[in-house]
Design a protein around this motif. Sequence first.
Motif, PDB file in Angstrom:
ATOM      1  N   THR A  68       3.885   6.560  -2.094  1.00 55.56           N
ATOM      2  CA  THR A  68       2.828   5.872  -2.868  1.00 55.56           C
ATOM      3  C   THR A  68       3.519   4.749  -3.588  1.00 55.56           C
ATOM      4  O   THR A  68       4.641   4.895  -4.079  1.00 55.56           O
ATOM      5  CB  THR A  68       1.758   6.704  -3.642  1.00 55.56           C
ATOM      6  OG1 THR A  68       2.420   7.499  -4.497  1.00 55.56           O
ATOM      7  CG2 THR A  68       1.060   7.728  -2.594  1.00 55.56           C
ATOM      8  N   THR A  69       2.702   3.920  -3.882  1.00 53.80           N
ATOM      9  CA  THR A  69       3.032   2.589  -4.876  1.00 53.80           C
ATOM     10  C   THR A  69       2.771   2.954  -6.094  1.00 53.80           C
ATOM     11  O   THR A  69       1.804   3.357  -6.644  1.00 53.80           O
ATOM     12  CB  THR A  69       2.561   1.347  -4.250  1.00 53.80           C
ATOM     13  OG1 THR A  69       1.143   1.305  -4.303  1.00 53.80           O
ATOM     14  CG2 THR A  69       2.956   1.279  -2.953  1.00 53.80           C
ATOM     15  N   ALA A  70       3.735   2.524  -6.956  1.00 52.18           N
ATOM     16  CA  ALA A  70       3.390   2.446  -8.462  1.00 52.18           C
ATOM     17  C   ALA A  70       4.467   1.167  -9.094  1.00 52.18           C
ATOM     18  O   ALA A  70       5.210   0.529  -8.325  1.00 52.18           O
ATOM     19  CB  ALA A  70       4.010   3.721  -9.160  1.00 52.18           C
ATOM     20  N   ILE A 107       0.869  -1.065   0.194  1.00 56.07           N
ATOM     21  CA  ILE A 107       0.083   0.007  -0.114  1.00 56.07           C
ATOM     22  C   ILE A 107       0.872   1.350  -0.096  1.00 56.07           C
ATOM     23  O   ILE A 107       0.458   2.192  -0.689  1.00 56.07           O
ATOM     24  CB  ILE A 107      -0.899   0.005   1.409  1.00 56.07           C
ATOM     25  CG1 ILE A 107      -1.840  -1.056   1.367  1.00 56.07           C
ATOM     26  CG2 ILE A 107      -1.838   1.415   1.150  1.00 56.07           C
ATOM     27  CD1 ILE A 107      -2.319  -1.318   2.671  1.00 56.07           C
ATOM     28  N   ALA A 108       1.870   1.097   0.743  1.00 54.31           N
ATOM     29  CA  ALA A 108       2.766   2.486   0.899  1.00 54.31           C
ATOM     30  C   ALA A 108       4.152   2.039   1.340  1.00 54.31           C
ATOM     31  O   ALA A 108       4.353   0.823   1.827  1.00 54.31           O
ATOM     32  CB  ALA A 108       2.267   3.369   1.862  1.00 54.31           C
ATOM     33  N   ILE A 109       5.049   2.966   1.118  1.00 56.44           N
ATOM     34  CA  ILE A 109       6.427   2.716   1.396  1.00 56.44           C
ATOM     35  C   ILE A 109       7.077   3.671   2.331  1.00 56.44           C
ATOM     36  O   ILE A 109       6.977   4.675   1.957  1.00 56.44           O
ATOM     37  CB  ILE A 109       7.362   2.487   0.194  1.00 56.44           C
ATOM     38  CG1 ILE A 109       6.848   1.157  -0.616  1.00 56.44           C
ATOM     39  CG2 ILE A 109       8.670   2.365   0.633  1.00 56.44           C
ATOM     40  CD1 ILE A 109       7.596   1.299  -1.989  1.00 56.44           C
ATOM     41  N   GLU A 110       7.705   3.465   3.400  1.00 54.89           N
ATOM     42  CA  GLU A 110       8.140   4.473   4.374  1.00 54.89           C
ATOM     43  C   GLU A 110      10.005   4.465   3.903  1.00 54.89           C
ATOM     44  O   GLU A 110      10.448   3.495   4.287  1.00 54.89           O
ATOM     45  CB  GLU A 110       7.952   4.070   5.722  1.00 54.89           C
ATOM     46  CG  GLU A 110       6.629   4.006   6.296  1.00 54.89           C
ATOM     47  CD  GLU A 110       6.450   3.144   7.625  1.00 54.89           C
ATOM     48  OE1 GLU A 110       7.136   4.048   8.478  1.00 54.89           O
ATOM     49  OE2 GLU A 110       5.640   2.619   7.692  1.00 54.89           O
ATOM     50  N   ARG A 111      10.281   5.686   3.653  1.00 55.38           N
ATOM     51  CA  ARG A 111      11.663   5.649   3.518  1.00 55.38           C
ATOM     52  C   ARG A 111      12.364   6.922   4.111  1.00 55.38           C
ATOM     53  O   ARG A 111      11.785   8.064   4.042  1.00 55.38           O
ATOM     54  CB  ARG A 111      11.866   5.608   1.924  1.00 55.38           C
ATOM     55  CG  ARG A 111      13.062   6.049   1.241  1.00 55.38           C
ATOM     56  CD  ARG A 111      13.350   5.780  -0.281  1.00 55.38           C
ATOM     57  NE  ARG A 111      12.754   4.462  -0.963  1.00 55.38           N
ATOM     58  CZ  ARG A 111      12.487   4.208  -1.894  1.00 55.38           C
ATOM     59  NH1 ARG A 111      12.655   5.040  -2.714  1.00 55.38           N
ATOM     60  NH2 ARG A 111      12.193   3.006  -2.154  1.00 55.38           N
ATOM     61  N   ARG A 138      -4.045  -0.379 -10.089  1.00 56.61           N
ATOM     62  CA  ARG A 138      -2.680   0.420  -9.610  1.00 56.61           C
ATOM     63  C   ARG A 138      -2.083   0.993 -10.937  1.00 56.61           C
ATOM     64  O   ARG A 138      -1.762   2.193 -11.013  1.00 56.61           O
ATOM     65  CB  ARG A 138      -2.027  -0.297  -8.616  1.00 56.61           C
ATOM     66  CG  ARG A 138      -0.741   0.284  -8.343  1.00 56.61           C
ATOM     67  CD  ARG A 138       0.157  -0.300  -7.099  1.00 56.61           C
ATOM     68  NE  ARG A 138       0.752  -1.598  -7.462  1.00 56.61           N
ATOM     69  CZ  ARG A 138       0.965  -2.422  -6.597  1.00 56.61           C
ATOM     70  NH1 ARG A 138       0.861  -2.302  -5.283  1.00 56.61           N
ATOM     71  NH2 ARG A 138       1.498  -3.540  -7.127  1.00 56.61           N
ATOM     72  N   SER A 139      -1.888   0.032 -11.719  1.00 59.67           N
ATOM     73  CA  SER A 139      -0.949   0.680 -12.955  1.00 59.67           C
ATOM     74  C   SER A 139      -2.020   1.544 -13.865  1.00 59.67           C
ATOM     75  O   SER A 139      -1.374   2.364 -14.552  1.00 59.67           O
ATOM     76  CB  SER A 139      -0.780  -0.550 -13.698  1.00 59.67           C
ATOM     77  OG  SER A 139      -2.040  -1.481 -14.403  1.00 59.67           O
ATOM     78  N   GLN A 140      -3.321   1.262 -13.970  1.00 63.68           N
ATOM     79  CA  GLN A 140      -4.188   2.127 -14.831  1.00 63.68           C
ATOM     80  C   GLN A 140      -4.744   3.252 -14.158  1.00 63.68           C
ATOM     81  O   GLN A 140      -4.990   4.450 -14.825  1.00 63.68           O
ATOM     82  CB  GLN A 140      -5.084   1.276 -15.447  1.00 63.68           C
ATOM     83  CG  GLN A 140      -4.768   0.263 -16.442  1.00 63.68           C
ATOM     84  CD  GLN A 140      -5.713  -0.695 -16.943  1.00 63.68           C
ATOM     85  OE1 GLN A 140      -7.018   0.012 -17.171  1.00 63.68           O
ATOM     86  NE2 GLN A 140      -5.146  -1.489 -17.861  1.00 63.68           N
ATOM     87  N   ARG A 141      -5.059   3.205 -12.920  1.00 60.53           N
ATOM     88  CA  ARG A 141      -5.741   4.526 -12.074  1.00 60.53           C
ATOM     89  C   ARG A 141      -4.858   5.268 -11.141  1.00 60.53           C
ATOM     90  O   ARG A 141      -5.191   6.155 -10.433  1.00 60.53           O
ATOM     91  CB  ARG A 141      -7.274   3.907 -11.706  1.00 60.53           C
ATOM     92  CG  ARG A 141      -7.994   3.484 -12.878  1.00 60.53           C
ATOM     93  CD  ARG A 141      -9.381   3.137 -12.232  1.00 60.53           C
ATOM     94  NE  ARG A 141     -10.339   2.398 -12.956  1.00 60.53           N
ATOM     95  CZ  ARG A 141     -11.227   2.881 -14.018  1.00 60.53           C
ATOM     96  NH1 ARG A 141     -11.294   4.125 -13.584  1.00 60.53           N
ATOM     97  NH2 ARG A 141     -11.892   2.353 -14.623  1.00 60.53           N
ATOM     98  N   GLY A 142      -3.893   4.406 -10.697  1.00 58.06           N
ATOM     99  CA  GLY A 142      -2.945   4.758  -9.509  1.00 58.06           C
ATOM    100  C   GLY A 142      -3.527   4.466  -8.101  1.00 58.06           C
ATOM    101  O   GLY A 142      -3.132   5.346  -7.176  1.00 58.06           O
ATOM    102  N   ILE A 143      -4.428   3.610  -8.020  1.00 55.83           N
ATOM    103  CA  ILE A 143      -5.105   3.403  -6.717  1.00 55.83           C
ATOM    104  C   ILE A 143      -4.877   1.872  -6.520  1.00 55.83           C
ATOM    105  O   ILE A 143      -5.023   0.871  -7.223  1.00 55.83           O
ATOM    106  CB  ILE A 143      -6.597   3.594  -6.855  1.00 55.83           C
ATOM    107  CG1 ILE A 143      -7.388   3.256  -7.824  1.00 55.83           C
ATOM    108  CG2 ILE A 143      -6.587   5.567  -7.033  1.00 55.83           C
ATOM    109  CD1 ILE A 143      -8.918   3.585  -7.786  1.00 55.83           C
TER     110      ILE A 143
END
Length: 614
Positions: A279-281, A265-269, A353-358
């Motif tokens: 955010t993830t992509a 869902i998310a990445i903490e860096r 995720r790949s087409q709508r970013g969600i």
Amino acid sequence: MNALLVQHGPMLWVFGLLAACVACFVANRPRMDVVALIALVGLVLGGTLSVGEALAGFAEPSVILIAAFFVIGGALVHTGVAYRVGDWLVARAGNSETRLLVLLMLAVAGLGSVMSSTGVVAIFIPVAVGIAARLQVPAARLMMPLAFAALISGMLTLVGTPPNMVVSGELVRFGAAGFAFFDFTPLGALILACGIGYMLLARRWLGGGATAAARSRPRRRLRELAQHYRLLDRARRLRVNDDSPMIGRTLGELQLRARYGANVIAIERERQFGQQMLTTAANREILAGDVLLVDFARPDLDIASFVAEMRLQERAFRNDYFTDLSRELGLAEVVVPPESALIGKSILDLRMRSQRGINVMGLRRNGQPVEDVLNEKLRLGDTLLIAGSWKSIRLLHTQAHDFLVLTLPAEIDEAAPAARRAPHALLCLALTVGLMISGVVPNVIAALIGCLLLGALRCIDMDTAYRSIHWQSLILIVGMLPFATALQKTGGIAWIVDGLLGLTGEASPRALLALVFGLTAVVGLFISNTATAVLMAPIAIGLAQQLGLSPQPFGMTVALAASAAFMTPVSSPVNTLVIGPGNYRFGDFVRIGVPFALLVGVLCVALVPLLFPF
């Protein structure tokens, strides 16, 4: 009579227009900026002012300075600085109502000294309501202190509120020295200290009851939405160890969702200025030390085996985790409408995720959570919990043929699109204030330099900058400033000053200051503090010049009195904002506000001449 009209006709025309403006301001019909523009036109058509004199306000440096600091305040919101102050307040307050009240008033006053006090109150109302609920104290015990601190913030710096800059500009126009950035601070800090002490005593009379708004269901926050879909039962925080096979590979290459049912869902860096939420992509590369927020959407997955295979280390959820997450990542509930292209397809088929970013995080059908989120075929009426950037969340409103947005969490109002630029915003603010203090460049140029740097460093974009400017206030000032010129030309100011001198006789200068403070405060009960300053500044300065006294203490008194709008719930927008959350009645402000306004008046009359001698 005719001779009197000929002699005093222009002055009577100006006073008539001014009285009509005040009546419209009190009635709030039409809008104040419209009233000001109508009056401006009337001064020209009545032959009182030339077109150049009437429009001179558009070139007034104080007007540009006010607009510039609206933009700077907008940048502090855009980069999340204002919300970080709220987070700090929550962390430091603990379970002490007294500590909370003191820190709340300090934080609001500090932020309000460099940005719109109305905006600061709007930011802190949900923070204060949430903490009040946690401490099980009535929100009314915090809402009025919040409003009072916002009003006092205007007494702390030159840019704390538009009236300060209006009065400073009038002093310059009358040939006197304007105010420096921190000229207000000694008195303002003392008034703030008194205000905190006063509210610690007065809060016992602010019990308040349950409001209609409190009884109604509030917007759910991220954590509540996550719990509603059992996301917290499935989600894990996993640190990527140095020997993990995930390092150097993208999410698209790893295909964790398709292969394991593990949805990142998310990445903490870690970054130079602290931790960053990403955010993830599909093209997002995994680095050693990253902490992944993973939703294990497949019920049959052995999570322990997955963690061991990918050489990950489980981390606990911090109390403030969802607050940090909300800076970059948003959640929303959507329902699948009739004729949606989603019906009959699984989440994996849709490649959201790949087409709508969600990401799709949860699925509820007939009010019950569905376990196999990724492979279940969607049906009409299914409710989805989706995650993505706030920009992607907002774009859902444009895709109503596939999604109908049901719930947007409360954090969408707090999202900071440029959170990673917060250090740059603070640097620009510090540089602007430094330039104003040093006097190397004029104040307005210092503010414009700050705005340009904020734009160049991408702390704020042009659209947000223009939206952050409160145009109604600027037009109100531009439209009302010509009244000072008109009253001066027609003898109106001299007439008012003579009348005041006739009332006071041989009174001491301090008595005149008390009169100016009281008159300004009374006028401020009915019209905005900006309009009050525009009207009262030339009168107070003219009174000082008539007596051969320094105009600065009189100008300072007008500025402070214009901000002392504590007495009624309609005398300032910040008071109006807290009426609902605090469940206040008109009499509550009179009962609490009038004594404090009198205290502020006494402090001003006693101390202003010490800082600005007659």
